[in-house]
Design an enzyme around this catalytic site. Structure first.
Site, short mmCIF file in Angstrom:
data_model
loop_
_atom_site.label_atom_id
_atom_site.label_comp_id
_atom_site.label_asym_id
_atom_site.label_seq_id
_atom_site.Cartn_x
_atom_site.Cartn_y
_atom_site.Cartn_z
CG HIS A 51 -0.21 0.22 2.52
ND1 HIS A 51 0.01 1.47 3.04
CD2 HIS A 51 0.37 -0.64 3.38
CE1 HIS A 51 0.68 1.35 4.18
NE2 HIS A 51 0.91 0.08 4.41
CG HIS A 84 -4.49 0.23 2.13
ND1 HIS A 84 -5.06 1.47 2.11
CD2 HIS A 84 -3.86 0.11 3.32
CE1 HIS A 84 -4.77 2.09 3.24
NE2 HIS A 84 -4.05 1.29 4.00
N1 UDP Z 1 -3.82 -5.55 8.83
C1 UDP Z 1 -5.13 -5.95 9.07
N2 UDP Z 1 -5.90 -6.36 8.00
C2 UDP Z 1 -5.42 -6.38 6.72
C3 UDP Z 1 -4.08 -5.96 6.49
C4 UDP Z 1 -3.31 -5.54 7.57
O1 UDP Z 1 -5.60 -5.95 10.21
O2 UDP Z 1 -6.15 -6.76 5.81
C5 UDP Z 1 -3.01 -5.08 9.97
C6 UDP Z 1 -1.67 -5.77 10.11
O3 UDP Z 1 -1.78 -6.92 10.90
C7 UDP Z 1 -0.80 -4.71 10.75
C8 UDP Z 1 -1.42 -3.42 10.29
O4 UDP Z 1 -2.69 -3.74 9.75
O5 UDP Z 1 -0.87 -4.74 12.16
C9 UDP Z 1 -0.53 -2.82 9.25
O6 UDP Z 1 -1.15 -1.77 8.67
P1 UDP Z 1 -0.59 -1.08 7.37
O7 UDP Z 1 0.17 -2.08 6.57
O8 UDP Z 1 -1.73 -0.38 6.75
O9 UDP Z 1 0.37 0.05 7.94
P2 UDP Z 1 1.91 0.08 8.32
O10 UDP Z 1 2.15 -0.93 9.38
O11 UDP Z 1 2.70 -0.14 7.09
O12 UDP Z 1 2.10 1.48 8.85
#
Ligand code: UDP
Length: 374
Positions: free
Chosen positions: A204, A237
């Site tokens: 994403h 996403h």
């Molecule tokens: N996550 C979720 N459902 C999904 C995809 C990701 O609950 O379909 C959770 C994942 O377990 C992690 C978090 O979302 O804890 C990550 O979010 P994202 O990748 O959007 O943000 P980043 O961590 O890169 O800031």
């Protein structure tokens, strides 16, 4: 007024929920301020971790514009902090919500606690704008909760005073451990045939929009072509810039499932069942080692060098040839896969929120006593 927790995106909510609970248990009267930066994704995350916000901002900004979002958040959070004077404001990570929450507190002379402080990729364009947001929070935070020793070192190099830094572990591990027994298998897992191996894919990041995401999709197509026993699950996403490319390129592919974002207990169920993760997510790099699942990081840089050093993750970028080569190696060589799985999670032990609560309780009490004495 107690301590305000400011959160607006999925990762912030998942990572601050255990802090909120722990502050509540310690009767520090936390107040959850939902900024609304993520709409449906935020609500899904709040439901998954049992958060009912006390305050929800009005919104009204154009969330496609980083300046409109940031200034709108700053304005509304600034008014709220000025009007309520919480004893501290806690922000997490590297989002517009985190930066504006920190600045709103700082400008109102309210102490700022930064959870997951000190992550650095060393490149303000990668990840953008996250690297800038977390760097901008450092000079105005009063309590820096570094997840690891490396993050602590980064903060010291930025000039943060050592007595304002605490190494606590990452609070996502608290959430992961709390969720581990409450996972819920989503319907998509019913489509996995006996003997098939699951690859969980997430992508994403803003810097991957366009060519990067297209490269990741090409790699996914080539991987299912080369490996008849794999099935790729891609909870895409909800951002339209991501979904449009992904659905156009992978929507009709055999053994690739582009699905809606999964609720956290379902996502963890898929992660647990996976052979391998391909992801540009920060949080997923931290969670996967808890389930012995290797991660190929779909980025050029990472601020989670601990995962690379521990041997649980490898940087592969978005070039389809590199992704296919590295993933194929792990799919065909059990020893290579085994070396990346079964390692200790370098990000924490599940007690980060308790440590943060203890520190805040001590510090805020000391400040109160000082004020009363003066
Ligand atoms: N996550 C979720 N459902 C999904 C995809 C990701 O609950 O379909 C959770 C994942 O377990 C992690 C978090 O979302 O804890 C990550 O979010 P994202 O990748 O959007 O943000 P980043 O961590 O890169 O800031």
């Amino acid at each position: 007024m107690g301590i305000a927790i400011v959160a607006g995106t999925r990762p912030e909510i998942l990572k601050l929920a255990p802090v909120f609970r722990s502050l509540k248990d310690a009767t520090l009267d936390p107040v959850w301020v939902a900024t609304g930066q993520h709409g449906d994704l935020a609500e899904q995350a709040q439901n998954a971790v049992g958060i009912v916000p006390d305050i929800v901002l009005d919104g009204g900004w154009d969330s496609r514009s980083l300046t409109s979002l940031s200034s709108g958040l700053l304005d509304q959070l600034g008014s709220w902090v000025a009007g309520h004077q919480p004893s501290a404001v806690i922000v997490q990570g590297d989002t517009a919500s985190a930066w504006s929450g920190a600045l709103a507190a700082h400008l109102n002379k309210v102490p700022v606690g930064h959870v997951e402080a000190g992550l650095r990729s060393g490149d303000t364009n990668n990840p953008f704008p996250e690297e800038s947001f977390r760097r901008l929070i450092a000079p105005i935070a009063d309590f820096h909760f570094a997840p690891t020793r490396l993050a602590e070192k980064n903060l010291r190099l930025d000039g943060v005073r050592p007595r304002q830094i605490w190494v606590t572990g990452n609070t996502i591990i608290d959430t992961v451990l709390d969720m581990a027994d409450r996972v819920r298998a989503p319907a998509i897992l019913d489509q996995v045939k006996p003997g098939e191996r699951i690859i969980l894919l997430t992508a994403h990041r803003r810097e991957s929009w366009g060519e990067g995401i297209a490269g990741i999709c090409r790699a996914a197509l080539e991987l299912v072509h080369r490996h008849p026993d794999i099935r790729i699950i891609f909870p895409a996403h909800s951002n339209p810039r991501v979904r449009e490319t992904v659905e156009a390129m992978l929507g009709a592919a055999d053994r690739i499932h582009v699905i809606a974002p999964l609720a956290y207990p379902e996502f963890i169920a898929v992660l647990k069942a996976s052979h391998l993760v391909l992801s540009d997510s920060g949080g997923v790099q931290e969670e996967a080692p808890s389930f012995d699942v290797p991660v190929l990081v779909l980025r050029e840089t990472t601020e989670r060098q601990e995962a690379i050093d521990a041997g649980v993750a490898r940087l592969v970028g978005t070039d389809p040839a590199v992704i296919v080569r590295e993933a194929s190696l792990l799919l065909t060589r059990p020893s290579a896969h085994g070396r990346m799985a079964s390692r200790k999670n370098p990000f924490g032990d599940g007690k980060a929120s308790q440590r943060i609560t203890d520190i805040l309780a001590r510090k805020l009490l000391a400040e109160k006593e000082l004020r009363q004495a003066g």
